[in-house]
Motif scaffolding. Structure first.
Motif, PDB file in Angstrom:
ATOM      1  N   TYR A  18     114.778  80.236  18.400  1.00 17.27           N
ATOM      2  CA  TYR A  18     115.841  79.260  18.592  1.00 17.27           C
ATOM      3  C   TYR A  18     115.253  77.855  18.747  1.00 17.27           C
ATOM      4  O   TYR A  18     115.734  76.904  18.120  1.00 17.27           O
ATOM      5  CB  TYR A  18     116.680  79.612  19.823  1.00 17.27           C
ATOM      6  N   ASP A  19     114.228  77.725  19.576  1.00 19.48           N
ATOM      7  CA  ASP A  19     113.620  76.415  19.802  1.00 19.48           C
ATOM      8  C   ASP A  19     113.080  75.819  18.509  1.00 19.48           C
ATOM      9  O   ASP A  19     113.251  74.616  18.249  1.00 19.48           O
ATOM     10  CB  ASP A  19     112.502  76.505  20.846  1.00 19.48           C
ATOM     11  N   HIS A  22     116.100  74.813  16.368  1.00 20.16           N
ATOM     12  CA  HIS A  22     116.730  73.636  16.978  1.00 20.16           C
ATOM     13  C   HIS A  22     115.915  72.375  16.688  1.00 20.16           C
ATOM     14  O   HIS A  22     116.473  71.339  16.291  1.00 20.16           O
ATOM     15  CB  HIS A  22     116.867  73.854  18.488  1.00 20.16           C
ATOM     16  N   ASN A  23     114.601  72.453  16.859  1.00 19.62           N
ATOM     17  CA  ASN A  23     113.735  71.304  16.594  1.00 19.62           C
ATOM     18  C   ASN A  23     113.794  70.885  15.139  1.00 19.62           C
ATOM     19  O   ASN A  23     113.784  69.686  14.829  1.00 19.62           O
ATOM     20  CB  ASN A  23     112.295  71.601  17.010  1.00 19.62           C
ATOM     21  N   ILE A  25     116.385  71.258  13.123  1.00 21.03           N
ATOM     22  CA  ILE A  25     117.692  70.621  12.928  1.00 21.03           C
ATOM     23  C   ILE A  25     117.673  69.199  13.481  1.00 21.03           C
ATOM     24  O   ILE A  25     118.191  68.267  12.845  1.00 21.03           O
ATOM     25  CB  ILE A  25     118.813  71.469  13.568  1.00 21.03           C
ATOM     26  N   VAL A  26     117.083  69.010  14.652  1.00 21.63           N
ATOM     27  CA  VAL A  26     116.978  67.673  15.241  1.00 21.63           C
ATOM     28  C   VAL A  26     116.200  66.744  14.315  1.00 21.63           C
ATOM     29  O   VAL A  26     116.618  65.603  14.055  1.00 21.63           O
ATOM     30  CB  VAL A  26     116.328  67.742  16.645  1.00 21.63           C
ATOM     31  N   LYS A  45     122.906  75.230  11.414  1.00 20.87           N
ATOM     32  CA  LYS A  45     123.528  74.898  12.702  1.00 20.87           C
ATOM     33  C   LYS A  45     124.356  76.068  13.224  1.00 20.87           C
ATOM     34  O   LYS A  45     124.355  76.342  14.427  1.00 20.87           O
ATOM     35  CB  LYS A  45     124.404  73.659  12.560  1.00 20.87           C
ATOM     36  N   ALA A  48     121.918  78.554  14.657  1.00 22.23           N
ATOM     37  CA  ALA A  48     121.424  78.098  15.951  1.00 22.23           C
ATOM     38  C   ALA A  48     122.482  78.306  17.034  1.00 22.23           C
ATOM     39  O   ALA A  48     122.160  78.714  18.159  1.00 22.23           O
ATOM     40  CB  ALA A  48     121.007  76.629  15.881  1.00 22.23           C
ATOM     41  N   ALA A  49     123.735  78.045  16.706  1.00 20.20           N
ATOM     42  CA  ALA A  49     124.816  78.239  17.680  1.00 20.20           C
ATOM     43  C   ALA A  49     124.934  79.708  18.078  1.00 20.20           C
ATOM     44  O   ALA A  49     125.079  80.034  19.265  1.00 20.20           O
ATOM     45  CB  ALA A  49     126.134  77.722  17.115  1.00 20.20           C
ATOM     46  N   GLY A  52     122.075  80.592  20.287  1.00 21.54           N
ATOM     47  CA  GLY A  52     122.280  80.020  21.609  1.00 21.54           C
ATOM     48  C   GLY A  52     123.253  80.837  22.442  1.00 21.54           C
ATOM     49  O   GLY A  52     123.038  81.052  23.636  1.00 21.54           O
TER      50      GLY A  52
END
Length: 69
Positions: A18-19, A22-23, A25-26, A45, A48-49, A52
Motif C-alpha cells: 500500500y505504501d 500510495h507513494n 500515486i502521490v 487510486k 489503493a482505496a 486502505g
C-alpha cells in the motif's frame, strides 16, 4: 506459524505494498513520477482505496483480538 502471526505477516506485506502504491500515486499527482503507468491512475487510486480499507479492517481486528501489529 499460528493464526496471529499470519495476521501480522499479512498486515505487514499489505502495508508495504500500500505504501509503495500510495507513494507512486502521490508522485504521479505531483508530476514527479519517473515513468508513465500503463494502468489508468483512477484504477490505481481505486486499488489503493481498497487496500486502505482492508488495512483498516485488519487494524480493528488486531485491536479486538489483541494482536500486536
Amino acid at each position: 506459524m499460528d493464526w496471529k502471526e499470519r495476521v501480522q505477516l499479512e498486515y505487514k506485506q499489505l502495508k508495504e505494498r500500500y505504501d509503495k502504491l500510495h507513494n507512486m500515486i502521490v508522485k504521479y499527482e505531483a508530476g514527479t513520477l519517473e515513468f508513465t503507468p500503463n494502468c489508468p491512475i483512477d484504477l490505481l487510486k481505486e486499488q489503493a482505496a481498497a487496500m486502505g480499507k482492508y488495512l483498516y479492517v485488519l487494524e480493528v481486528r488486531a485491536q479486538i483480538e489483541g494482536i500486536d501489529l
